[in-house]
Design a protein around this motif. Structure first.
Motif, mmCIF file in Angstrom:
data_model
loop_
_atom_site.group_PDB
_atom_site.id
_atom_site.type_symbol
_atom_site.label_atom_id
_atom_site.label_comp_id
_atom_site.label_asym_id
_atom_site.label_seq_id
_atom_site.Cartn_x
_atom_site.Cartn_y
_atom_site.Cartn_z
ATOM 1 N N VAL A 1 -8.569 5.366 17.809
ATOM 2 C CA VAL A 1 -7.217 5.240 17.269
ATOM 3 C C VAL A 1 -6.771 3.831 17.629
ATOM 4 N N VAL A 2 -6.300 3.075 16.643
ATOM 5 C CA VAL A 2 -5.887 1.690 16.877
ATOM 6 C C VAL A 2 -4.394 1.575 16.585
ATOM 7 N N PHE A 3 -3.614 1.330 17.623
ATOM 8 C CA PHE A 3 -2.167 1.183 17.476
ATOM 9 C C PHE A 3 -1.811 -0.274 17.170
ATOM 10 N N ALA A 4 -0.717 -0.466 16.414
ATOM 11 C CA ALA A 4 -0.236 -1.807 16.027
ATOM 12 C C ALA A 4 -1.409 -2.681 15.567
ATOM 13 N N PRO A 5 -2.141 -2.242 14.532
ATOM 14 C CA PRO A 5 -3.385 -2.926 14.172
ATOM 15 C C PRO A 5 -3.160 -4.242 13.416
ATOM 16 N N TYR A 6 -4.092 -5.147 13.583
ATOM 17 C CA TYR A 6 -4.221 -6.264 12.657
ATOM 18 C C TYR A 6 -4.821 -5.711 11.366
ATOM 19 N N TRP A 7 -4.540 -6.403 10.262
ATOM 20 C CA TRP A 7 -5.225 -6.071 9.009
ATOM 21 C C TRP A 7 -6.027 -7.284 8.577
ATOM 22 N N ASN A 8 -7.342 -7.151 8.651
ATOM 23 C CA ASN A 8 -8.227 -8.210 8.159
ATOM 24 C C ASN A 8 -8.323 -8.111 6.644
ATOM 25 N N VAL A 9 -7.909 -9.161 5.953
ATOM 26 C CA VAL A 9 -7.891 -9.147 4.491
ATOM 27 C C VAL A 9 -9.325 -9.020 3.970
ATOM 28 N N PRO A 10 -9.628 -7.969 3.183
ATOM 29 C CA PRO A 10 -11.003 -7.793 2.683
ATOM 30 C C PRO A 10 -11.355 -8.854 1.635
ATOM 31 N N PRO A 11 -12.664 -9.074 1.404
ATOM 32 C CA PRO A 11 -13.103 -10.149 0.499
ATOM 33 C C PRO A 11 -12.476 -10.098 -0.888
#
Length: 520
Positions: free
Chosen positions: A332-342
């Motif tokens: 479970v990842v709280f306050a996640p970063y969002w890596n923009v997909p290709p």
């Protein structure tokens, strides 16, 4: 000397087959020759289906009845019950289901039943091959069945004790086939309206037709031939709408008429398609698991072998399909970063940056190296990047407007699909929820986080809320990993026993129909 290592004195019948007879039979029926030969070799060629008195055993009768029921309710296939076996059984019925002592037909009848068991079991309990399933974009590992062990179980246990190796959902759908088989014999005229909408309190001849149709389908308990739109009809319509994936508003509109006009024959075919899929899944699922049913746009949470709760989800839009597979939720990842997909990087972010250098700041995004080190976005020449040659990562920082919301649930996989929160809450109110790029947005993320972490005393509800609203990303490893299945079922029986249907949002039903029935 007879081999008694596999069967006790009580477990075999005195009659035996001649090994040459078995070999001659297998020259003409070669499909499962190795299995059949091994089965009789292990039981020292003793009969399995025909008793010492020439009578078919209780288990043989049970097996034949099972096959005949399947053939009667839609599984029209020679592998379900072969023509020679059917003819043999029909003859036996005329003769009191008994073979005369020394009857030359006995060895053939015995071997036909065993050959039929393997053919039937592989068709009805296993389904298409794994390769065929993958070509239909199904990547959940297939269940494994030991057919020889299963045959031992069938012939040695009382008929009432034999359990088919199929998921409970398969049996529930098969029972529904029997009801639809009755409706298929009825006239099913199209219901047509002259107005856009019909509501409670109104009168019209169409209303009487809708009442009749809903009564046949079981949604309207008491038959009513009047043309008045009653409160009972309102409830019946809402029930039908809910179980067919329509917005449950209790009105008669074209969408309702379209669903009511789908013939029983079409619904039978839809059930058969989904029964094939259910043959592939575990007969006994784990006691605790998550199931996302893509066409239903729902997440179902199971605990102690029963449905605990469910919520709406958003899945991939056609062309960006959510993949059908299984895994285990590990983090479970709280306050996640969002890596923009290709794909989004190429088609949205890079063009936006070329037009407006302030785009990243407005979207609360940043540029980092592969190891997470900061990169000055203003120092980059954005015009020279097309996507494939971009050497950095663009990610959105934690916060209320992050594309992943306040929490995500990871089950690392090659498809880069996961469950997550979203700031776009309004989309959960839509009826058809295909809006994502493939990942699955969950309408109750906090409830899911609490459920996954409930056995970890260090994670209270308050602490979960604080972590979700934090400014720093926080990874939590689950003490107990939870299986997750991303499935595709357009016909299923829900926890209230209602037969449900959904639209074929990705066209998977059409492809499977072509494989099963030879047509689209």
């Amino acid at each position: 000397m007879r081999d008694t290592s596999h069967y006790t004195q009580q477990e075999y019948i005195d009659l035996t087959l001649d090994s040459n007879t078995v070999n001659r039979f297998l020259e003409t029926d070669t499909a499962y020759a190795e299995y059949i030969r091994d089965f009789y070799r292990q039981r020292d060629f003793h009969y399995a289906w025909i008793g010492n008195d020439g009578q078919l055993t209780e288990q043989a009768g049970n097996f034949i009845n099972m096959m005949k029921a399947d053939a009667e309710y839609g599984l029209h296939d020679s592998t379900v019950i072969s023509k020679p076996l059917r003819e043999m059984y029909d003859t036996l019925l005329m003769e009191g289901e008994k073979l005369r002592p020394g009857d030359k037909a006995a060895p053939t009848a015995e071997l036909l039943l065993t050959a039929q068991f393997f053919a039937y079991g592989n068709k009805v309990w296993s389904g298409l091959t794994s390769d065929s399933a993958k070509s239909l974009e199904w990547f959940i590992p297939r269940k494994k069945i030991n057919m020889e062990s299963l045959l031992d179980s069938m012939v040695n246990k009382p008929a009432s004790a034999f359990e088919e190796p199929v998921n409970k959902q398969y049996k529930l759908l098969r029972d529904q086939l029997k009801k639809l088989d009755v409706l298929e014999k009825m006239q099913w005229d199209s219901l047509k309206g002259t107005r856009k909408i019909y509501k409670a309190g109104e009168q019209d001849i169409l209303i009487a037709g809708v009442k009749h149709r809903l009564h046949l389908l079981g949604d309207l308990a008491v038959a009513d031939t009047s043309q008045l739109f009653t409160p009972a009809l309102d409830s019946a319509i809402r029930n039908f709408q809910d179980r067919t994936g329509l917005k449950p508003d209790g009105t008669i509109q074209q969408s309702l008429l379209n669903a009511l006009n789908i013939t029983p024959k079409q619904r039978i075919r839809q059930i058969l398609i989904n029964m094939e899929r259910i043959r592939w899944v575990p007969a006994e699922p784990p006691a605790k698991y998550l199931l996302v049913n893509i066409p239903a746009f729902k997440l179902y949470v199971y605990d102690n072998n029963q449905l605990d709760w469910s919520c709406n989800v958003v899945v991939g839009k056609p062309g960006a399909n959510t993949v059908i597979f299984s895994n285990e939720v590990k983090y479970v990842v709280f306050a996640p970063y969002w890596n923009v997909p290709p794909g989004i990087l190429v088609h949205e972010v890079l063009p936006a940056m070329r037009k407006n250098p302030g785009y990243l700041a407005r979207q609360n995004m940043e540029v980092v190296t592969g190891s997470g080190g900061p990169v000055n976005a203003g120092s980059l020449n954005w015009s020279k990047y097309s996507g494939g040659n971009f050497p950095y990562i663009i990610r959105q920082k934690p916060g209320g407007h992050n594309a992943l919301g306040k929490v995500k649930f990871l089950f690392p996989n090659e498809y880069n699909i996961y469950l997550h929160d979203t700031p776009s809450k309004g989309l959960f109110g839509e009826n058809k929820r295909t809006f994502s790029h493939g990942c699955i947005r969950v309408s109750a993320p906090q409830q899911l986080a609490e459920w996954l972490l409930r056995s970890d005393s260090s994670w209270t509800k308050q602490k979960i809320v604080e972590a979700m609203n934090g400014s720093k990303e926080k990874f939590v490893s689950l003490k107990e990993r939870v299986p997750v299945y991303i499935g595709y079922f357009t016909a299923f029986v829900d926890s209230d026993g209602r037969l449900n249907f959904r639209d074929d949002v990705y066209g998977h039903d059409a492809k499977l129909a072509a494989t099963l029935f030879g047509s689209k």
